[in-house]
Each structure stands twice: as C-alpha cells, then as structure tokens.
Enzyme design. Structure first.
Site, PDB file in Angstrom:
ATOM      1  CG  ASP A  44      -7.094  -5.987  31.905  1.00 50.33           C
ATOM      2  OD1 ASP A  44      -7.840  -6.429  31.273  1.00 50.33           O
ATOM      3  OD2 ASP A  44      -7.891  -5.310  32.795  1.00 50.33           O
ATOM      4  NE  ARG A  52     -11.270  -2.906  21.929  1.00 47.47           N
ATOM      5  CZ  ARG A  52     -10.770  -3.324  23.360  1.00 47.47           C
ATOM      6  NH1 ARG A  52     -11.295  -4.554  23.777  1.00 47.47           N
ATOM      7  NH2 ARG A  52      -9.919  -2.818  23.906  1.00 47.47           N
ATOM      8  CG  ASP A  65      -9.184  -9.786  29.160  1.00 47.99           C
ATOM      9  OD1 ASP A  65      -8.203  -9.600  29.406  1.00 47.99           O
ATOM     10  OD2 ASP A  65     -10.048  -8.920  29.461  1.00 47.99           O
ATOM     11  CG  ASP A  69      -9.069  -8.688  33.692  1.00 45.18           C
ATOM     12  OD1 ASP A  69      -7.911  -8.907  33.353  1.00 45.18           O
ATOM     13  OD2 ASP A  69      -9.855  -8.329  32.783  1.00 45.18           O
TER      14      ASP A  69
END
Length: 182
Positions: A44, A52, A65, A69
């Site tokens: 995660d 990024r 994402d 989670d």
C-alpha cells in the site's frame, strides 16, 4: 500496466489468501496471516510511493488503490471480530468500517462537484492508517488475551479515535457543500 498498479492488484489477490490462511488449523497459520497482511500493507505504501516517484499515477490506480485498502482492512476486521467474539473488538471495528464507507461516499460526491481536493488525505488520515495497519498486524499475529493481543486492541482503539477525528475533519471541510445541497 504499471508496477504500482500491479502491486495494488497483488494486494487484492492477497485478500482470499489471507482468509484461507486465517482458517487453517495449524499453529503457523496466524503468523503467516499476519505476515501476509503486513506484506499487503507495505505494498500500500510502496505502490503510492512508486506511482508518484516514477510519475505513473493513473485514474485506474487512483480508483483501485483505496478500494484495495478498504477491502483489506474490512476483511481483516471481519476476521478479527469473529476471532475475538467480543464487544470490545466489534466497537472499534465498526467505527473504522463505518468511517471508510462515509468518507468514500463523501470523496466520490465531492469529486462529482469538482472539489475532491477539499477532502484530500490529511496527516491525521495517514497517522490513522499507520496505527490501524500496525494494530491489525498485532491482532492477527497474537492470540486474544495475550500481551501482544491486548496491545493490538489498545492500538485499534487509538486508531478508531483517529478515524473519528479524521472523519470529522473531512466532514468539516465538506460542510459548506453539504449544507448548500440540502
């Protein structure tokens, strides 16, 4: 398909494996379950960092994402509610799951209004996630009533408090839009 998106998909694939390991009738099943959860939690952090750093953020990744989670956390909490069979596990678990539903809906609604940035992840949300992941790892690894299990449960309560704090912060940020839409 980028590496960050592959890591997110791997995290989703870990969920059924986590459930199967949890129910195996072997002494090693709980440590393996906890380690699988830890690996998923690490992916995660790592997938976001890589996306990024390598400038590989995608709309698919931005969608998947948080879904991965929330699925991982909700499944782990569901397993732990059954394992502990206690009001003391159920209360913080339902607070955490309820908050995730509310904030996901709020973010989606704010995005429709073009104001998703006003409910972006805050430092409280990041702290909540770190406390939550550590608590869940400890609760999966240690048995109920052990020192490690009790420490994990205490950390889950801290995580639930941070969960409420972050939810209030997000709702406060979105409040002008919420009252304008009534």
């Amino acid at each position: 398909m980028s590496i960050p998106n592959i890591l997110t998909l791997i995290r989703i694939l870990f969920i059924p494996l986590l459930v199967v390991c949890f129910y195996l009738p072997y002494a090693w099943s709980l440590p393996i379950t906890a380690l699988l959860f830890a690996l998923a939690a690490i992916t995660d952090w790592f997938d976001g960092y890589l996306a990024r750093r390598w400038n590989q953020t995608t709309p698919f990744g931005a969608f998947l994402d948080p879904v991965a989670d929330k699925l991982m956390v909700a499944v782990a909490l569901g397993l732990l509610i059954e394992r502990y069979d206690s009001l003391w596990m159920t209360i913080p678990s339902l607070i955490i799951i309820g908050r995730e539903i509310v904030i996901s809906a709020l973010r989606e609604w704010m995005a429709e209004l073009g104001k998703r940035g006003s409910v972006a992840v805050s430092w409280v949300g990041k702290l909540k996630t770190a406390a939550q992941m550590l608590a869940l790892f400890m609760l999966l690894f240690f048995t109920p009533g052990s020192a490690g299990g009790d420490a994990g449960l205490s950390l889950l309560y801290i995580s639930a408090a941070l969960t409420l704090w972050s939810m209030i912060s997000y709702l406060r940020a979105a409040w002008p839009e919420l009252v304008r839409s009534v």
